[in-house]
Design an enzyme around this catalytic site. Structure first.
Site, PDB file in Angstrom:
ATOM      1  N   CYS A   1       2.502  -0.452   2.057  1.00 21.66           N
ATOM      2  CA  CYS A   1       1.334  -0.428   2.939  1.00 21.66           C
ATOM      3  C   CYS A   1       0.814   1.008   3.068  1.00 21.66           C
ATOM      4  O   CYS A   1       1.592   1.945   3.216  1.00 21.66           O
ATOM      5  CB  CYS A   1       1.809  -0.965   4.288  1.00 21.66           C
ATOM      6  SG  CYS A   1       0.520  -1.259   5.464  1.00 21.66           S
ATOM      7  N   HIS A   2      -0.504   1.177   3.029  1.00 25.08           N
ATOM      8  CA  HIS A   2      -1.092   2.510   3.131  1.00 25.08           C
ATOM      9  C   HIS A   2      -1.033   3.057   4.557  1.00 25.08           C
ATOM     10  O   HIS A   2      -1.229   2.303   5.502  1.00 25.08           O
ATOM     11  CB  HIS A   2      -2.567   2.464   2.715  1.00 25.08           C
ATOM     12  CG  HIS A   2      -2.766   2.144   1.289  1.00 25.08           C
ATOM     13  ND1 HIS A   2      -2.716   0.849   0.810  1.00 25.08           N
ATOM     14  CD2 HIS A   2      -2.989   2.934   0.203  1.00 25.08           C
ATOM     15  CE1 HIS A   2      -2.924   0.868  -0.503  1.00 25.08           C
ATOM     16  NE2 HIS A   2      -3.083   2.108  -0.895  1.00 25.08           N
TER      17      HIS A   2
ATOM     18  N   ASP B   1      14.409  -9.857  22.551  1.00 20.57           N
ATOM     19  CA  ASP B   1      15.458  -8.930  23.014  1.00 20.57           C
ATOM     20  C   ASP B   1      15.646  -8.986  24.530  1.00 20.57           C
ATOM     21  O   ASP B   1      16.765  -8.967  25.029  1.00 20.57           O
ATOM     22  CB  ASP B   1      15.095  -7.501  22.594  1.00 20.57           C
ATOM     23  CG  ASP B   1      16.114  -6.476  23.082  1.00 20.57           C
ATOM     24  OD1 ASP B   1      17.320  -6.688  22.848  1.00 20.57           O
ATOM     25  OD2 ASP B   1      15.716  -5.468  23.684  1.00 20.57           O
TER      26      ASP B   1
ATOM     27  N   GLU C   1      -1.107  -4.120  10.050  1.00 19.74           N
ATOM     28  CA  GLU C   1      -0.881  -3.486  11.348  1.00 19.74           C
ATOM     29  C   GLU C   1      -0.916  -4.535  12.471  1.00 19.74           C
ATOM     30  O   GLU C   1      -0.112  -4.484  13.400  1.00 19.74           O
ATOM     31  CB  GLU C   1      -1.946  -2.407  11.588  1.00 19.74           C
ATOM     32  CG  GLU C   1      -1.710  -1.114  10.836  1.00 19.74           C
ATOM     33  CD  GLU C   1      -2.034  -1.206   9.336  1.00 19.74           C
ATOM     34  OE1 GLU C   1      -2.597  -2.234   8.896  1.00 19.74           O
ATOM     35  OE2 GLU C   1      -1.707  -0.246   8.612  1.00 19.74           O
TER      36      GLU C   1
END
Lengths: 150, 150, 150, 150, 150, 150
Positions: free
Chosen positions: E64-65, E114, E100
């Protein structure tokens, strides 16, 4: 691919020492010696970069275990033909710290290159290698004498 | 120490190509060739590690600018005497990508070492160097022919 | 919570200068002055830590935008009563670099503390503050004169 | 520079408590109290940023050891004159967690500043300091009473 | 493997919206609703974790860039059957921000898990998917209506 | 919010296994099977991304403890309807590794999506869930049989 399970290994004291060199012209080495690099103190930056890279080794080397390092020392000095970096890494954990020592040397060398590249783009990182390791199942190992011309 | 201000520089297309090698015995190179390393596919891991390291160069090299890379390609292959890594990095930004290419090669070489160290601890990372750069104020640069024996 | 959209803002030259101080006894300041800290060169480490932290600000400050910094300079010096850190950060981007300058100062101060804590645990990081900012919609801002006793 | 070897130290329970403050006008403090900051919940963001920074301390502070933290608690509240951050960090390891506690406080303060800077650029991070530490060779330490005006 | 070169692409405004869900029992959802989780505010933590993960996507997704995000917004709310996370990411760069947005949703969901796993270990992260993207060569895309039961 | 103190917990052997899936069309799955993705070897990249993400879990999940992982194995294979990722994580520490296993699966799935998104934007990450955990106070847990249709 996998990160090998080391759960059965014992936590023992382990040490690794690695070394490498950035070869450069005498003119560029002189810039380091005289502290004239535009970006600042080359040797201090290389040492700090090496220490920080040792701590980040598991991020850089995909299959390397995260380890609690107990000590890291990185030396950098101008020698004939360039800047030499030597890193000593210690732990009391289940795997050796060869990768941490080699990563410290690599990052130190990259930092030297970065700070001097405007003076000499053709510098070369040479002979990044393990000199010695102690501890763990395979015990003490040292690089044989004729392995490197000094 | 400082990260030099490059605000005045132009955003131009820039490319850098770097290369390095992990020298090893024929026996160890054979393990890579036959895909027998216990930790998995050495060449795939090295390539990926190189690409990821290129993106993290500003974290590794203290005075290096953060740059928006537009492309990274890392090759890894078994050659006579070891595994050779070559990285090509591209950007359209204010500084060159030499450090990113060299960091990619270094991380690729470290990964090769990590995956093979149980077979041969004495491997050595050799001749990590810039081969070519394009773009920016200093223009096109290529390493001179006699610079490296192949 | 959100990272505000700055897509409509213009890319302009922006500068921020911040400063802070680690207050300590004269005895401890003397250790820095004479370069006697066991961990090494305090001021060099603080400067480098500051520069690296500026680049990592978006990782530290959750709602801060990732920015392409064009330059970072961090100064560290022993003054009456302690070590003072000053950071100047530059960009040509859509948001200001106040946070980067303040993060650089904070990391520099933490590093000073770390390297001297064995000599004086009661040191204190004081008055980390913006001195000046330029560029962007809100223009030039400087801290008013009486804002800080020196 | 070096990361001191702590391999000989014992793994013991260690706790550190640190505190700091972002001083601001009553108007800005009111924005926090009423939950009106454009970027969202200031106190929640500061607490989380503090906890995450504690875990990343070895990346921020170059010569700091990587440590296995067993617990981190960060408090943030509006007090007269600003927002106060207090961090408690625990470990069972070979070195103390003073740096982790101070880093948590610093990151919490930076986050408060970031979320409120559009209302008041002149805020200041003040008195980031250790309040107490327990465990390890040097034992229990608390900041003396007159050390801070409240 | 390679990070494809995007140097030829135009910098345009780009937006991506993604969504996902952590499915859980009514009892566990009630703990979130009443703010009774031992670890603290589940929805605030999930939102912040999502925003921070969006910024770190190039570290998580190897090819990924790195991109200069201009804005990130993450929503988290208790819905029938669990907690739903929705992320909107914006940039003005050469590649889209789908990854993203998906990374933000994934990190938000992991954080929810979590904070609640001690109450219900069998929760499941479901249907992490792109809802919409705008900008770039391929233009506007929206997930077709029947793609998901709501 | 806080990272719960686990200092009282015992260091025991702990294992967690998690699984997830990226659902896609047969056409896209065929691209993976035939190794035709433009970005390279999808399954190798997903496995490596998973291993690296396991190590970075404490950076992604705010209240998760930093843990010394002893082993990580990530599998990725093309199955009916998509690519399935399974991660097994081991430690000898004070907390379980459920989050590390789930983070590895999530990062693996994101990587699969990234490498194939140009062929099918509508892929979906599904059923990221814990399959089994061993060790620690709560002992052995396995997901009940009917929990997932295959």
């Amino acid at each position: 691919m996998k990160m090998i399970d080391v759960g059965e290994k014992k936590k023992t004291e382990r040490v690794a020492v690695a070394r490498g060199k950035v070869s450069m012209s005498d003119a560029t080495a002189g810039i380091v010696r005289r502290g004239e690099s535009e970006k600042g103190d080359v040797l201090a930056a290389a040492r700090l970069a090496g220490i920080m890279a040792a701590k980040r080794t598991p991020d850089l080397v995909p299959l390397c275990h995260p380890i609690a390092l107990t000590g890291v020392d990185v030396l950098a000095e101008v020698r004939d033909g360039g800047v030499e970096i030597e890193a000593t890494v210690r732990t009391r954990d289940r795997t050796g710290v060869e990768m941490e020592a080699l990563a410290a040397v690599s990052a130190g060398c990259l930092t030297v290159y970065d700070m001097l590249k405007r003076y000499e783009r053709g510098m070369r990182i040479e002979a990044v290698e393990l000199l010695e390791k102690k501890g763990g199942r395979t015990g003490h190992w040292t690089r044989g004498k004729p392995a490197r011309k000094r």
